[in-house]
Scaffold this motif. Structure first.
Motif, PDB file in Angstrom:
ATOM      1  N   ALA A 438       8.962  37.694  10.138  1.00  0.00           N
ATOM      2  CA  ALA A 438       8.795  36.931   8.971  1.00  0.00           C
ATOM      3  C   ALA A 438       9.588  35.833   8.679  1.00  0.00           C
ATOM      4  O   ALA A 438       9.337  34.628   8.270  1.00  0.00           O
ATOM      5  N   PHE A 439      11.003  36.072   8.890  1.00  0.00           N
ATOM      6  CA  PHE A 439      11.924  35.223   8.491  1.00  0.00           C
ATOM      7  C   PHE A 439      11.792  34.042   9.510  1.00  0.00           C
ATOM      8  O   PHE A 439      11.952  32.969   8.882  1.00  0.00           O
ATOM      9  N   VAL A 440      11.486  34.149  10.845  1.00  0.00           N
ATOM     10  CA  VAL A 440      11.220  33.203  11.811  1.00  0.00           C
ATOM     11  C   VAL A 440      10.124  32.272  11.280  1.00  0.00           C
ATOM     12  O   VAL A 440      10.139  31.052  11.053  1.00  0.00           O
ATOM     13  N   VAL A 441       8.938  32.660  10.457  1.00  0.00           N
ATOM     14  CA  VAL A 441       7.865  31.950   9.986  1.00  0.00           C
ATOM     15  C   VAL A 441       8.151  31.204   9.016  1.00  0.00           C
ATOM     16  O   VAL A 441       7.865  29.971   8.665  1.00  0.00           O
ATOM     17  N   VAL A 442       9.041  31.724   8.200  1.00  0.00           N
ATOM     18  CA  VAL A 442       9.591  30.902   7.116  1.00  0.00           C
ATOM     19  C   VAL A 442      10.450  29.989   7.266  1.00  0.00           C
ATOM     20  O   VAL A 442      10.280  28.776   6.589  1.00  0.00           O
ATOM     21  N   GLN A 443      11.336  30.117   8.424  1.00  0.00           N
ATOM     22  CA  GLN A 443      12.157  29.038   8.837  1.00  0.00           C
ATOM     23  C   GLN A 443      11.457  27.949   9.457  1.00  0.00           C
ATOM     24  O   GLN A 443      11.778  26.680   9.431  1.00  0.00           O
ATOM     25  N   VAL A 444      10.516  28.328  10.133  1.00  0.00           N
ATOM     26  CA  VAL A 444       9.660  27.288  10.981  1.00  0.00           C
ATOM     27  C   VAL A 444       8.843  26.571  10.374  1.00  0.00           C
ATOM     28  O   VAL A 444       8.623  25.065  10.330  1.00  0.00           O
ATOM     29  N   TRP A 445       8.030  27.304   9.344  1.00  0.00           N
ATOM     30  CA  TRP A 445       6.873  26.573   8.742  1.00  0.00           C
ATOM     31  C   TRP A 445       6.875  26.422   7.263  1.00  0.00           C
ATOM     32  O   TRP A 445       6.217  25.628   6.787  1.00  0.00           O
ATOM     33  N   VAL A 446       7.721  27.168   6.642  1.00  0.00           N
ATOM     34  CA  VAL A 446       7.854  27.077   4.954  1.00  0.00           C
ATOM     35  C   VAL A 446       8.953  26.083   4.647  1.00  0.00           C
ATOM     36  O   VAL A 446       8.808  25.371   3.838  1.00  0.00           O
ATOM     37  N   MET A 447      10.255  26.590   5.191  1.00  0.00           N
ATOM     38  CA  MET A 447      11.459  25.646   4.641  1.00  0.00           C
ATOM     39  C   MET A 447      11.270  24.211   4.955  1.00  0.00           C
ATOM     40  O   MET A 447      11.854  23.511   3.826  1.00  0.00           O
ATOM     41  N   PRO A 448      10.868  23.623   5.991  1.00  0.00           N
ATOM     42  CA  PRO A 448      10.799  22.193   5.996  1.00  0.00           C
ATOM     43  C   PRO A 448       9.897  21.570   4.541  1.00  0.00           C
ATOM     44  O   PRO A 448      10.399  20.528   4.332  1.00  0.00           O
ATOM     45  N   SER A 449       8.926  22.136   4.236  1.00  0.00           N
ATOM     46  CA  SER A 449       8.312  21.868   3.104  1.00  0.00           C
ATOM     47  C   SER A 449       9.044  21.831   1.807  1.00  0.00           C
ATOM     48  O   SER A 449       8.627  21.420   0.698  1.00  0.00           O
ATOM     49  N   HIS A 450      10.014  22.624   1.446  1.00  0.00           N
ATOM     50  CA  HIS A 450      10.842  22.904   0.480  1.00  0.00           C
ATOM     51  C   HIS A 450      12.292  22.279   0.713  1.00  0.00           C
ATOM     52  O   HIS A 450      13.093  22.709  -0.266  1.00  0.00           O
ATOM     53  N   ASP A 451      12.395  21.273   1.496  1.00  0.00           N
ATOM     54  CA  ASP A 451      13.640  20.400   1.817  1.00  0.00           C
ATOM     55  C   ASP A 451      13.940  19.746   0.602  1.00  0.00           C
ATOM     56  O   ASP A 451      13.668  18.377   0.771  1.00  0.00           O
ATOM     57  N   SER A 452      14.410  19.786  -0.549  1.00  0.00           N
ATOM     58  CA  SER A 452      14.806  19.157  -1.651  1.00  0.00           C
ATOM     59  C   SER A 452      15.437  18.022  -1.672  1.00  0.00           C
ATOM     60  O   SER A 452      15.786  17.000  -2.219  1.00  0.00           O
ATOM     61  N   PHE A 453      16.614  18.250  -0.588  1.00  0.00           N
ATOM     62  CA  PHE A 453      17.695  17.418  -0.473  1.00  0.00           C
ATOM     63  C   PHE A 453      17.184  16.294   0.427  1.00  0.00           C
ATOM     64  O   PHE A 453      18.252  15.264   0.760  1.00  0.00           O
ATOM     65  N   ARG A 454      16.202  16.270   1.071  1.00  0.00           N
ATOM     66  CA  ARG A 454      15.941  15.290   2.482  1.00  0.00           C
ATOM     67  C   ARG A 454      16.103  13.972   1.926  1.00  0.00           C
ATOM     68  O   ARG A 454      16.768  13.155   2.521  1.00  0.00           O
ATOM     69  N   PRO A 455      15.211  13.839   0.756  1.00  0.00           N
ATOM     70  CA  PRO A 455      15.245  12.410   0.532  1.00  0.00           C
ATOM     71  C   PRO A 455      16.880  11.953   0.166  1.00  0.00           C
ATOM     72  O   PRO A 455      16.895  10.669   0.542  1.00  0.00           O
ATOM     73  N   LEU A 456      17.693  12.469  -0.360  1.00  0.00           N
ATOM     74  CA  LEU A 456      19.042  12.031  -0.437  1.00  0.00           C
ATOM     75  C   LEU A 456      19.360  11.564   0.807  1.00  0.00           C
ATOM     76  O   LEU A 456      20.310  10.717   1.113  1.00  0.00           O
ATOM     77  N   ALA A 457      19.569  12.481   2.022  1.00  0.00           N
ATOM     78  CA  ALA A 457      19.811  12.602   3.223  1.00  0.00           C
ATOM     79  C   ALA A 457      19.537  11.031   3.998  1.00  0.00           C
ATOM     80  O   ALA A 457      20.051  10.429   4.531  1.00  0.00           O
ATOM     81  N   GLU A 458      17.941  10.811   3.547  1.00  0.00           N
ATOM     82  CA  GLU A 458      17.310   9.809   4.519  1.00  0.00           C
ATOM     83  C   GLU A 458      17.987   8.537   3.675  1.00  0.00           C
ATOM     84  O   GLU A 458      17.988   7.670   4.325  1.00  0.00           O
ATOM     85  N   LEU A 459      18.154   8.537   2.439  1.00  0.00           N
ATOM     86  CA  LEU A 459      18.820   7.435   1.821  1.00  0.00           C
ATOM     87  C   LEU A 459      20.216   7.075   2.391  1.00  0.00           C
ATOM     88  O   LEU A 459      20.513   5.896   2.603  1.00  0.00           O
ATOM     89  N   GLY A 460      20.985   8.172   2.396  1.00  0.00           N
ATOM     90  CA  GLY A 460      22.165   8.099   3.112  1.00  0.00           C
ATOM     91  C   GLY A 460      22.055   7.479   4.487  1.00  0.00           C
ATOM     92  O   GLY A 460      22.943   6.646   4.838  1.00  0.00           O
ATOM     93  N   ARG A 461      21.455   7.921   5.254  1.00  0.00           N
ATOM     94  CA  ARG A 461      21.179   7.238   6.716  1.00  0.00           C
ATOM     95  C   ARG A 461      20.786   5.777   6.725  1.00  0.00           C
ATOM     96  O   ARG A 461      21.351   5.218   7.340  1.00  0.00           O
ATOM     97  N   ARG A 462      19.842   5.487   5.648  1.00  0.00           N
ATOM     98  CA  ARG A 462      19.383   4.263   5.608  1.00  0.00           C
ATOM     99  C   ARG A 462      20.608   3.029   5.248  1.00  0.00           C
ATOM    100  O   ARG A 462      20.631   1.984   5.565  1.00  0.00           O
ATOM    101  N   THR A 463      21.329   3.930   4.143  1.00  0.00           N
ATOM    102  CA  THR A 463      22.575   2.851   3.765  1.00  0.00           C
ATOM    103  C   THR A 463      23.359   2.607   4.956  1.00  0.00           C
ATOM    104  O   THR A 463      24.012   1.695   5.052  1.00  0.00           O
ATOM    105  N   SER A 464      23.757   3.674   5.734  1.00  0.00           N
ATOM    106  CA  SER A 464      24.537   3.291   7.027  1.00  0.00           C
ATOM    107  C   SER A 464      24.045   2.308   7.851  1.00  0.00           C
ATOM    108  O   SER A 464      24.723   1.582   8.292  1.00  0.00           O
ATOM    109  N   ALA A 465      22.545   2.241   7.878  1.00  0.00           N
ATOM    110  CA  ALA A 465      22.232   1.071   8.703  1.00  0.00           C
ATOM    111  C   ALA A 465      22.091  -0.322   7.969  1.00  0.00           C
ATOM    112  O   ALA A 465      22.010  -1.045   8.494  1.00  0.00           O
ATOM    113  N   GLU A 466      21.926  -0.175   6.714  1.00  0.00           N
ATOM    114  CA  GLU A 466      21.855  -1.455   5.811  1.00  0.00           C
ATOM    115  C   GLU A 466      23.067  -2.137   5.364  1.00  0.00           C
ATOM    116  O   GLU A 466      23.313  -3.539   5.246  1.00  0.00           O
ATOM    117  N   VAL A 467      24.240  -1.183   5.604  1.00  0.00           N
ATOM    118  CA  VAL A 467      25.495  -1.941   4.818  1.00  0.00           C
ATOM    119  C   VAL A 467      26.487  -2.254   6.391  1.00  0.00           C
ATOM    120  O   VAL A 467      26.314  -1.381   7.251  1.00  0.00           O
TER     121      VAL A 467
END
Length: 578
Positions: A438-467
């Motif tokens: 059950a934990f594996v199913v949660v990690q593989v299929w549930v957690m990615p859709s609840h990654d609320s910090f991903r927009p910040l990380a993606e902005l940080g990576r784009r910042t590294s490319a643009e600056v």
């Protein structure tokens, strides 16, 4: 340790049989527990979700240590971060250096090892006092408790603190608390005790030493045994602990004299509400049982059976009570509470869960629980209700949640059927396997859709490319943010204590004249203030980040050129809308 154990098994309870060798965790089962932990906690360790804010406050100092070569005081964007001592950051830095990457899986890998180490310590401890079977169960139970399933993969300090406190307390108990294997006479135990005592200090200041010290001194007072006091005041062990901590404290003070002020705030400010108030004073009465789920009832069964006199109290239960009680009182006195703070105090209850489960299985092996048919029906009914609720609500990841609910219901039902037929080994394997899957199913299929910090990380990576590579990214009027780790450019914070020394107004920032533009990460809400004082170009901006207290509504990357050729003061409130 074992060659020095004395043979005094007289304290063993009557229901445990066999020789002292039956009270050891064998290497085969230690490997099995470790492999189970690796398989369980390593699934999608890096790509299921980006680092959370609490992970970044350890990962960013580790990254900056490798870049700057300054390993004494953890820093975030060059500013001292003294909320924690550096051992967690050191371990993460070592992992990033060893694997040659700062990917999330390398950042989190040390904590997986610490989680497994804590489970093995609890397994060995349970085996020493309650037998090998209880020890095996303790290892698997620890890895499948909610505390490990939620914290065991995160690059934070809690599992390392739990492991160091458990190792120190185990060394103390092996030398002072009678067991079926007797009391260990190993001369290395005082050094192990004080070595892990010092390590716990290097993880989280005085929190670990406070848990260890109050628990051991409480036991020494109640046990009234001189050998306990001799162990606690072992001069070699005390000198060893001082050797591991005092040089760092001196070096840290030389690097950052204000570390003493931060030390005071982190230890005593929380008792005065400096970090806010989240939970009522009785919070740990429900948070502790919650962290031990789904095994909490078995701990209650083990304790209740001894309180009723059905089974005699073993000497180690007094030690367990001393381990937990003073630490819980200290935590309850703080106005700021969190469930993961209790983790170094939970190993006695994990052992109690194992003992309770072992006793339940043994008791009902020949006489099955008469309520099993009703429990089987209730399990299937609950599973059907859970599936129906998910299908009714249809959340984003409803397919995965339906699979989890179905898996838990069918796995629990199969375990009940195994118990009804007396197949106890298959029953236990089914329970641990069901939780793991059950934990594996949660990690593989549930957690990615609840990654609320991903927009910040993606902005940080784009910042590294643009600056440009040699440009500094200025972080203006942001709280400590998760984005720090993902910006691969030199950073400067303008809300830190260093920015406002010498009487500077904390509500304004003075930017000196420069021929090149400033690259600024700030809240999009502040854009009009920059536009009124210079030429601004919005290079990038993030979507709404998350509901977390540390995240702003939206961040923007600005290219800013002040109008004036001299210094320009940008007046923006430090306290921004969350």
């Amino acid at each position: 340790m074992s060659p020095h154990d004395s043979a005094s098994p007289s304290a063993a309870p009557s229901y445990l049989e066999g020789s002292p060798d039956d009270y050891r965790l064998t290497g085969r089962w230690a490997v099995a527990i470790a492999l189970f932990g690796i398989a369980l906690l390593s699934i999608r360790l890096g790509d299921a979700r980006v680092l959370t804010f609490h992970e970044v406050v350890f990962a960013t100092p580790a990254k900056e240590m490798l870049q700057s070569g300054q390993w004494i005081v953890p820093t975030i964007a060059g500013d001292p971060f003294n909320d924690r001592t550096p051992l967690t950051a050191w371990s993460i830095a070592a992992s990033m250096w060893l694997f040659g990457t700062d990917d999330e899986w390398a950042v989190r890998a040390p904590n997986v090892l610490f989680s497994i180490a804590a489970a093995l310590l609890m397994a060995s401890m349970a085996a020493r006092w309650f037998g090998a079977r209880a020890g095996i169960l303790a290892g698997f139970i620890e890895l499948t408790t909610l505390q490990v399933l939620t914290n065991g993969r995160l690059a934070e300090a809690d599992m390392l603190l739990c492991a160091t406190v458990t190792a120190s307390m185990y060394a103390f108990a092996a030398a002072t608390v009678d067991s079926p294997r007797g009391v260990s006479r190993s001369r290395w135990l005082p050094y192990a005790f004080y070595g892990f005592f010092a390590a716990s200090f290097m993880v989280k200041w005085l929190f670990g030493p406070a848990f260890i010290g109050t628990g051991c001194f409480a036991y020494a007072l109640l046990a009234r045994d001189r050998k306990v006091w001799r162990f606690l005041f072992h001069p070699g062990g005390i000198a060893f602990a001082a050797l591991l901590t005092v040089p760092w404290m001196i070096a840290a003070y030389q690097v950052d004299p204000e570390i003493l002020q931060d030390f005071w705030l982190n230890h005593f400010g929380r008792f005065k509400g400096a970090f806010g108030e989240r939970e009522p004073w009785y919070a740990y009465a429900y948070l502790v049982p919650f962290m031990l789920l789904p095994w909490t009832p078995y701990a209650a069964g083990a304790i209740v059976s001894r309180l009723r006199g059905t089974i005699r109290f073993e000497p180690v239960w007094l030690f367990f009570a001393c381990w937990m009680t003073p630490g819980m009182l200290l935590l309850s006195l703080s106005t700021f509470k969190a469930k993961h703070y209790t983790m170094p105090l939970l190993p006695p209850l994990v052992v109690a869960c194992a003992v309770g489960l072992h006793e339940y299985v043994k008791r009902h092996k020949t006489a099955p629980n008469r309520w099993l048919p009703q429990l089987l029906g209730l399990t299937l009914l609950s599973g059907a209700a859970g599936v129906g609720f998910v299908l009714w609500k249809r959340p984003t990841d409803w397919e995965a949640l339906t699979a989890v609910a179905t898996l838990l219901a069918l796995g629990t039902a199969l375990a009940i059927i195994c118990e009804m037929r007396g197949r106890t080994t298959l029953q236990l394997g089914t329970l641990f396997g069901t939780i793991g899957l059950a934990f594996v199913v949660v990690q593989v299929w549930v957690m990615p859709s609840h990654d609320s910090f991903r927009p910040l990380a993606e902005l940080g990576r784009r910042t590294s490319a643009e600056v440009p590579a040699d440009a500094v990214v200025h972080l203006m009027f942001l709280p400590e943010s998760q984005i720090h780790f993902y910006v691969d450019r030199p950073l400067r914070q303008w809300h830190s204590r260093d920015a406002y020394k010498n009487g500077a107004d904390p509500k304004e920032v003075t930017l000196p004249a420069a021929s090149e533009p400033y690259y600024i990460l700030t809240s999009i809400d502040f854009l009009p203030r920059f536009e009124s004082q210079g030429e601004v170009k919005v290079l990038d901006q993030g979507v709404r980040t998350s509901r977390h207290v540390y995240a702003l509504d939206r961040l923007a990357l600005l290219e800013y050129r002040p109008k004036s050729t001299g210094a320009t003061a940008v007046k923006v409130p430090v306290t921004v809308r969350k």
